[in-house]
Design an enzyme around this catalytic site. Sequence first.
Site: not given
Ligand code: UDX
Length: 473
Positions: A26, A127
């Site tokens: 977020h 948000d």
């Molecule tokens: C959560 C929910 O799971 C997702 O479905 C919703 O849309 C947003 O909130 P998350 O699970 O963290 O998010 O996934 P995502 O939205 O893909 O965000 C992950 C972030 O972490 C991305 O910006 C990605 O670039 C970052 N990341 C992930 C890293 O920097 N390094 C990593 O090793 C993995």
Amino acid sequence: KSLKKMGEESKHVAHCLVLAYPAQGHINPMIEFSKRLIQRGLKITLVSTVSFWNTTTPHTLKSLSSSDPQNIQVESISDGYDNGGLAAAESLEIYKETFWKVGPRTLSNLIQKLASNNNPVDCVICDGFLYWALDVAKDEFGILGALFFTQPCAVNNIYFHVYKKWLELPLSESEYLIPGLPKLAASELPSFLYDYGSYPGYFDIIRNQFCNIHKADWVLANTFYELESQVVNWLKEIWPLKTIGPCVPSMYLDKRLLHDNDYGVSIYDQNIDSCIKWLNDKTKGSVVYVSFGSMAGLTEKQTEELAFGLKESDCYFLWVVRDCDHAKIPKWFLETNDSEKGLVVTWCPQLLVLTHDAVGCFLTHCGWNSTLEAICFGVPTIAMPLWTDQITNAKHIKDVWKMGVRVDADEKGLVRRESIGNCIKEILESEKGNEIKNNALKWRNLAKDSVDEGGSSDQNITEFVAKLAQLCS
Ligand code: UDX
């Protein structure tokens, strides 16, 4: 108007307080959006909870408040759990109840403090999860307010239908036709719609995002028009909606100026050099990048199937397994894995990885940020959604944007090694894989166009800033 008066007006710099829900997925897009506003001359105070800032790496805060031109002021409110946040609460429901009581009060104190420090807030951008901040802005202070949706418009429209009771729960149909969306099987709707009993706290937050949307001066969405045009057109009739994404740094879109400081925050330490050095040795398009984001984890059984799938496909892979899930990796895998073939890391600089030429596809949980990042860099995707919006995002990736394939689960919900292996082969080796790659590149170009000067999102941000300036003068 006299010249003097016009001169005075132009001096006022609108000040936005950007309030982010305390989670990696977020805060990243809100930081990127904040930077775009700063580039256009706005003043930004980025706010999240005390406990969240404490969990981010020291590097994060340093990069946010460094003295570069993109300087963002960082402030905190309380969620009632300053030491530990959600992890310190008995349950999400109790956390939410406390946060919803303490948050508005401490936000109000912060706005007052900023005003008394000669730094009054003109607009609160919150948000959608923290929708109550809109009440604080509008009812208590009479200032401007915007809701910021970090998830796709398709998913917000589905949740809005649930909120309005246009879509009745429990689900009873096998297929659903929602305006602006393709026909969706019940199993392609966000998981909370059939699993809400398991996550009452999250479901409550998600459904109530719309309870005060009529007060919003703007609804900002981290997507771009070309990607979701039909649903955006529909929602624009009922909300003051502006698509302002993808909130991925434009310098990454140009593959220039790649630097880890340029993106978001990190709640985990990462070893940037080792990942990039490892990728540098691999041939173009040969590596499968595997990551499931910052929140959900695989079961032990699923982790084992994935380990088999990766091993048996005989591809190069870079696999992110967070510390909290490390014990689930099977022993045989750790003992036999050749790290030249498959590198396992606890966290990586995802944007640098996705923009690396060696990466041929992204096996992802389809979190919205990861989805947008794959789109922005034209990386074909193997969708392996776990929960929430990821299910619907996966449907769009495969069937609407046609930039990926999707793994199959068996009747117990387990994705078998064969399915993982077949998907990898399909993307990396088949003719269909080439079509998918071309589609991914098409979306990449459209994403870039939307944030480039004069593109749909660029124009929307320009209009937002101009209107804000007009209303605040
Ligand atoms: C959560 C929910 O799971 C997702 O479905 C919703 O849309 C947003 O909130 P998350 O699970 O963290 O998010 O996934 P995502 O939205 O893909 O965000 C992950 C972030 O972490 C991305 O910006 C990605 O670039 C970052 N990341 C992930 C890293 O920097 N390094 C990593 O090793 C993995």
